[in-house]
Design an enzyme around this catalytic site. Structure first.
Site, mmCIF file in Angstrom:
data_model
loop_
_atom_site.group_PDB
_atom_site.id
_atom_site.type_symbol
_atom_site.label_atom_id
_atom_site.label_comp_id
_atom_site.label_asym_id
_atom_site.label_seq_id
_atom_site.Cartn_x
_atom_site.Cartn_y
_atom_site.Cartn_z
ATOM 1 N N GLN A 267 -12.464 -1.960 2.163
ATOM 2 C CA GLN A 267 -13.401 -0.879 1.875
ATOM 3 C C GLN A 267 -14.826 -1.283 2.197
ATOM 4 O OE1 GLN A 267 -12.343 2.337 1.104
ATOM 5 N NE2 GLN A 267 -10.577 1.169 1.773
ATOM 6 N N HIS A 270 -16.387 -0.546 5.634
ATOM 7 C CA HIS A 270 -16.727 0.819 6.054
ATOM 8 C C HIS A 270 -18.225 0.961 6.276
ATOM 9 C CE1 HIS A 270 -13.188 3.328 6.192
ATOM 10 N NE2 HIS A 270 -12.738 2.798 5.079
ATOM 11 N N GLU A 335 -11.845 6.346 -5.965
ATOM 12 C CA GLU A 335 -11.184 7.006 -4.839
ATOM 13 C C GLU A 335 -9.819 6.361 -4.572
ATOM 14 O OE1 GLU A 335 -12.108 7.828 -0.079
ATOM 15 O OE2 GLU A 335 -13.154 6.232 -1.151
ATOM 16 N N HIS A 336 -9.799 5.039 -4.417
ATOM 17 C CA HIS A 336 -8.565 4.284 -4.200
ATOM 18 C C HIS A 336 -8.391 3.320 -5.363
ATOM 19 C CE1 HIS A 336 -10.220 4.994 -0.044
ATOM 20 N NE2 HIS A 336 -9.016 5.503 0.113
ATOM 21 N N ASP A 369 -4.470 4.746 4.261
ATOM 22 C CA ASP A 369 -5.443 5.256 5.226
ATOM 23 C C ASP A 369 -4.775 5.785 6.485
ATOM 24 O OD1 ASP A 369 -7.762 4.925 3.826
ATOM 25 O OD2 ASP A 369 -8.348 3.052 4.783
ATOM 26 N N HIS A 428 -13.200 52.262 -17.965
ATOM 27 C CA HIS A 428 -12.050 51.364 -17.977
ATOM 28 C C HIS A 428 -10.984 51.907 -18.932
ATOM 29 C CE1 HIS A 428 -14.528 48.445 -15.867
ATOM 30 N NE2 HIS A 428 -13.526 47.583 -15.839
#
Length: 437
Positions: A267, A270, A335-336, A369, A428
């Site tokens: 990670q 990235h 996230e992961h 991934d 109504h």
């Protein structure tokens, strides 16, 4: 050069404050970026193709005459696929097949076909599920080329039944990535335009003479793309505004430290803002992982990015036990999430918040991934507390079905009229009461 990663200990009195500081990330919506994105969107809305080609030529250093010349036809996509080595093509096809199979199962298991039921008086209630008509997928270009993003965004849309998937991908200097185009061919993308940035988002959101308006825009992009997606939300749907990538590894100390170090790298490489965190009850094991990080780092081609990410946003957290590790994992809502332990399901049962969970020491995040099957478009920045991975359901919408029988109208009409009078809405009430006569 040895790097020092931040160490936290849950027994420290100010632990929560320290953890909050590690997790703090402002998706700093730069005012200058937002102003530029707003200007580009306004121009695209007003001038359509002319603005799209103007900005594309300027930012990507092209000299295209019109937007139509930037469309890539299916023969070129197929040629890109056929140009790949057998090994690369087989890998891409295998990944696509697994992603398609998973999302087909997801569609069946999440009520993708809708439902109806009939009450005793003959009233029929239910839900009709229909796919979106047209979807735009944004695929990053330039420095980054992500064929996996093509698969993860286009395949669930096609499985959902979306009639037309339009892909936009910038090609700075006119350089096309063959693997990205090949992925578009395999995923069944219908049309591809080599445009990017806020102008591509605007073209998809508003439509131009050449590019049709879509119903939803999905896929990652740079800060200008993110700002544009924020601004067009409501005119079209969007998937999410993604922050930097994250991995949280919860480990009991039984996995090879070299494996965990590389998982943290996966990670951190990235970008400098990516976040990698290890949580473990074994202080000695944490030291082993840190030693492995320093031993392996120099061999990484993106070592400078990894180093900056780990030093600025990484952390190693010592906890009392695995139960506390799970509590902290729920707080982080990563996230992961890798649960690299013996009997990982035991700990997974305690997790409420995570984008994707990777159970057991052989489930590296990198498999998710590319080719495991579940979607890699995941909520970041703690939004896993209320958001889900991209899926077939993101490309469908639901319509309620209400088919009231005459007997049902007599029963429900009295209830509706009473509540309508309570709200002061006489029409109504009257609408319901007419059916009582």
């Amino acid at each position: 050069m040895t790097i020092q990663i931040r160490k936290l200990d849950s027994s420290q009195p100010d632990f929560k404050a320290q953890l909050s500081a590690v997790l703090a990330f402002e998706a700093s919506e730069d005012d200058a970026i937002d102003r530029v994105a707003a200007q580009i969107l306004a121009e695209v809305k007003a001038r359509g193709d002319a603005a799209v080609i103007e900005y594309t030529n300027r930012f990507d250093k092209l000299s295209a005459a019109d937007v139509a010349s930037l469309e890539i036809g299916k023969p070129e996509l197929q040629a890109a696929l056929e140009s790949l080595t057998p090994e690369r093509r087989n890998a891409l096809q295998t990944a696509a097949d697994r992603v398609r199979a998973y999302h087909a199962r997801q569609k069946a298991e999440t009520g993708g076909d809708g439902f109806t039921y009939t009450e005793a008086d003959g009233t029929v209630l239910g839900q009709k599920v229909t796919p979106l008509d047209r979807v735009g997928i944004y695929v990053p270009g330039g420095k980054a080329a992500y064929p996996s993003s093509v698969l993860m965004n286009a395949i669930p849309a096609k499985v959902a039944g979306v009639q037309e998937v339009i892909m936009v991908v910038p090609t700075p200097g006119g350089v096309k990535n063959e693997l990205v185009l090949a992925a578009a061919a395999i995923a069944g993308v219908d049309r591809v335009f080599t445009i990017g940035g806020a102008q591509a988002v605007g073209a998809l959101a508003y439509g131009t003479a050449t590019i049709p308006q879509v119903d939803k825009i999905v896929g990652p992009g740079n800060a200008y793309v993110a700002a544009a997606k924020r601004r067009v939300f409501g005119i079209v749907g969007i998937d999410m505004i993604a922050g930097p990538s994250e991995i949280l590894v919860v480990c009991d100390g039984t996995t090879d430290p070299d494996w965990i170090a590389m998982d943290l790298f996966s990670q951190a490489e990235h970008d400098e803002l990516a976040q990698s965190i290890l949580v473990c009850p074994d202080a000695t094991y944490i030291e082993k992982v840190e030693a492995s990080i320093n031993r392996q780092l120099d061999a990484m081609p993106r070592k400078d990015v990894i180093r900056t990410s780990l030093v600025n946003r990484g952390a190693m957290v010592k906890v009392r036990d695995m139960d506390e590790a799970c509590e902290i994992a729920n707080l982080i809502a990563a996230e992961h999430l890798e649960i690299s332990t013996e009997n990982p399901q035991k700990w997974a049962d305690k997790i409420r918040h995570a984008g994707a969970m990777f159970l057991g020491r052989f489930s590296s995040e990198s498999l998710g991934d590319y080719c495991a099957g579940p979607n890699h478009v995941l909520p970041t920045s703690r939004t896993a507390r209320f958001s889900s991975p991209l899926g077939v359901y993101d490309f469908q919408k639901r319509s309620s079905i209400i088919h009231v029988s005459e007997a049902g109208a007599r029963t429900l009409g009295k209830v509706a009229a009473e509540l309508a009078y309570g709200e002061g809405l006489q029409a109504h009430a009257g609408s319901a009461e007419y059916r009582l006569k």
